[in-house]
Design a protein around this motif. Structure first.
Motif, mmCIF file in Angstrom:
data_model
loop_
_atom_site.group_PDB
_atom_site.id
_atom_site.type_symbol
_atom_site.label_atom_id
_atom_site.label_comp_id
_atom_site.label_asym_id
_atom_site.label_seq_id
_atom_site.Cartn_x
_atom_site.Cartn_y
_atom_site.Cartn_z
ATOM 1 N N LEU A 48 20.600 -5.430 -18.718
ATOM 2 C CA LEU A 48 21.195 -5.659 -17.318
ATOM 3 C C LEU A 48 21.885 -4.174 -16.635
ATOM 4 O O LEU A 48 22.355 -3.503 -17.459
ATOM 5 N N ALA A 50 24.289 -2.549 -13.238
ATOM 6 C CA ALA A 50 25.078 -2.908 -12.257
ATOM 7 C C ALA A 50 25.638 -1.418 -11.832
ATOM 8 O O ALA A 50 26.064 -0.604 -12.640
ATOM 9 N N VAL A 55 24.866 -2.410 -18.234
ATOM 10 C CA VAL A 55 25.927 -3.318 -18.426
ATOM 11 C C VAL A 55 26.189 -2.909 -19.881
ATOM 12 O O VAL A 55 25.428 -3.397 -20.725
ATOM 13 N N GLN A 57 29.031 -4.165 -22.758
ATOM 14 C CA GLN A 57 30.094 -5.334 -22.978
ATOM 15 C C GLN A 57 31.083 -4.977 -24.185
ATOM 16 O O GLN A 57 30.763 -4.056 -24.670
ATOM 17 N N LEU A 89 20.162 -11.695 -22.453
ATOM 18 C CA LEU A 89 21.296 -10.956 -21.768
ATOM 19 C C LEU A 89 22.258 -12.032 -21.284
ATOM 20 O O LEU A 89 22.051 -13.048 -20.836
ATOM 21 N N GLN A 90 23.542 -11.589 -21.340
ATOM 22 C CA GLN A 90 24.802 -12.214 -20.963
ATOM 23 C C GLN A 90 25.452 -11.489 -19.721
ATOM 24 O O GLN A 90 26.114 -10.771 -20.114
ATOM 25 N N ALA A 91 25.347 -11.972 -18.663
ATOM 26 C CA ALA A 91 26.160 -11.411 -17.695
ATOM 27 C C ALA A 91 27.739 -11.593 -17.769
ATOM 28 O O ALA A 91 28.073 -12.863 -17.914
ATOM 29 N N ASP A 96 28.156 -8.645 -10.408
ATOM 30 C CA ASP A 96 27.036 -8.564 -9.640
ATOM 31 C C ASP A 96 26.132 -7.701 -10.322
ATOM 32 O O ASP A 96 26.089 -6.409 -10.407
ATOM 33 N N VAL A 97 25.340 -8.379 -11.208
ATOM 34 C CA VAL A 97 24.252 -7.490 -12.001
ATOM 35 C C VAL A 97 22.804 -7.984 -11.766
ATOM 36 O O VAL A 97 22.588 -8.972 -11.126
ATOM 37 N N SER A 98 21.881 -7.374 -12.218
ATOM 38 C CA SER A 98 20.438 -7.541 -12.030
ATOM 39 C C SER A 98 19.688 -7.131 -13.420
ATOM 40 O O SER A 98 20.339 -6.428 -14.285
ATOM 41 N N VAL A 99 18.814 -7.849 -13.592
ATOM 42 C CA VAL A 99 17.773 -7.669 -14.769
ATOM 43 C C VAL A 99 16.922 -6.605 -14.659
ATOM 44 O O VAL A 99 16.240 -6.595 -13.579
#
Length: 306
Positions: A48, A50, A55, A57, A89-91, A96-99
């Motif tokens: 992910l 952004a 991203v 976590q 994948l866990q947003a 506002d994320v993209s793969v």
């Protein structure tokens, strides 16, 4: 020809501290877990992103201590530890994320993200395929923060395998370059010549052999340019340029290349301006590799030469 790379290949950028000393200091590595960042890589090696960064976590989502299959990537700003795991994948909520598949593009990443993602994918791919001892078949377990696997019966450690490969821009010493197309590529998609290094072979000798095997040309003045990790699954691409006589006839003896041609610098510049394989002008006469590949960096650097 005064030819060198004009920029660092995207996956060769350095932005994080690998902190390799923590791989053997288990207590120190685990002590950073409560505040550590977690990078998730899915089974397709996607992540992910952004705002131009991968991203990261909260590692504590996985528990109070690192899972056995987590790999330690190093430290980022403020000394924060970073670990990676394979999984869905866990947003984050509301983000506002993209793969992203980095084989498609890597120029959206900052330097830190590029280093973390390339290291994570390389390590996780290795673990996926190295769960048993190559000597006696005993199931091995991760050690050294995921940078090795140990045989519990013998104590022997195995380390991530890297397959070196060369990639070479062949030119005439002036303003023409050889670009080739593999048999399974669509028409108009061309790139540089590449191949894996054989046992007992130098990089330079590999360049000479691979170019001759793939397109039948004899090359000279083999010169090193730079390198880039390519963790699909475990390659290291080592870039060169070499000179060949355009009067030689192409010969495709190993079955990998179906077409090769000499292109002028102006033709290459026009192709670069048309975009890349994945998002280029569909009507372009020549399509070249995307930004994530060292091939693109080498081609761009040659095209910028006077």
């Amino acid at each position: 020809m005064n030819f060198q790379l004009r920029r660092v290949p995207l996956l060769s950028r350095v932005g994080a501290d690998r902190s390799d000393q923590l791989r053997t200091d288990t207590d120190a590595a685990v002590a950073g877990w409560p505040t550590a960042a977690l990078l998730r890589v899915d089974p397709r090696n996607q992540v992910l992103v952004a705002d131009g960064r991968v991203v990261l976590q909260d590692a504590r989502e996985l528990g109070e201590t690192p899972p056995v299959d987590a790999v330690f990537l190093g430290r980022i700003e403020n000394g924060r530890h970073v670990w990676a795991v394979r999984g869905a994948l866990q947003a984050p909520d509301g983000a506002d994320v993209s793969v992203l598949d980095i084989r498609a593009t890597g120029d959206v990443f900052d330097d830190v993200s590029a280093q973390l993602v390339s290291s994570a994918i390389a390590l996780l791919n290795w673990h996926d395929n190295a769960r048993f001892s190559a000597v006696d078949g005993t199931p091995t377990k991760p050690v050294r923060g995921g940078w090795a696997r140990a045989n519990p019966l013998t104590g022997v450690e195995e380390f991530p395998r890297i397959d070196p490969a060369v990639i070479c821009l062949v030119h005439d010493g002036a303003d023409r370059v050889v670009l080739a197309r593999q048999h399974n590529w669509p028409v108009r998609m061309f790139s540089l010549l590449a191949g894996f290094v054989e046992a007992g072979e130098s990089f330079e000798a590999c360049v000479v052999r691979e170019v001759h095997e793939e397109v039948g040309l004899s090359v000279r003045d083999v010169t090193y340019l730079g390198s880039q990790p390519w963790p699909f699954p475990r390659s290291l691409m080592v870039g060169f340029h070499a000179v060949a006589d355009p009067g030689q006839t192409f010969a495709f003896s190993d079955g990998e290349i179906t077409e090769a041609n000499w292109f002028t610098r102006d033709e290459v510049r026009a192709a670069l301006s048309a975009g890349a394989w994945n998002n280029g002008d569909p009507d372009a006469k020549l399509l070249l590799p995307g930004s994530i590949s060292i091939a693109r960096t080498i081609i761009e650097s040659w095209a910028e030469c006077d």
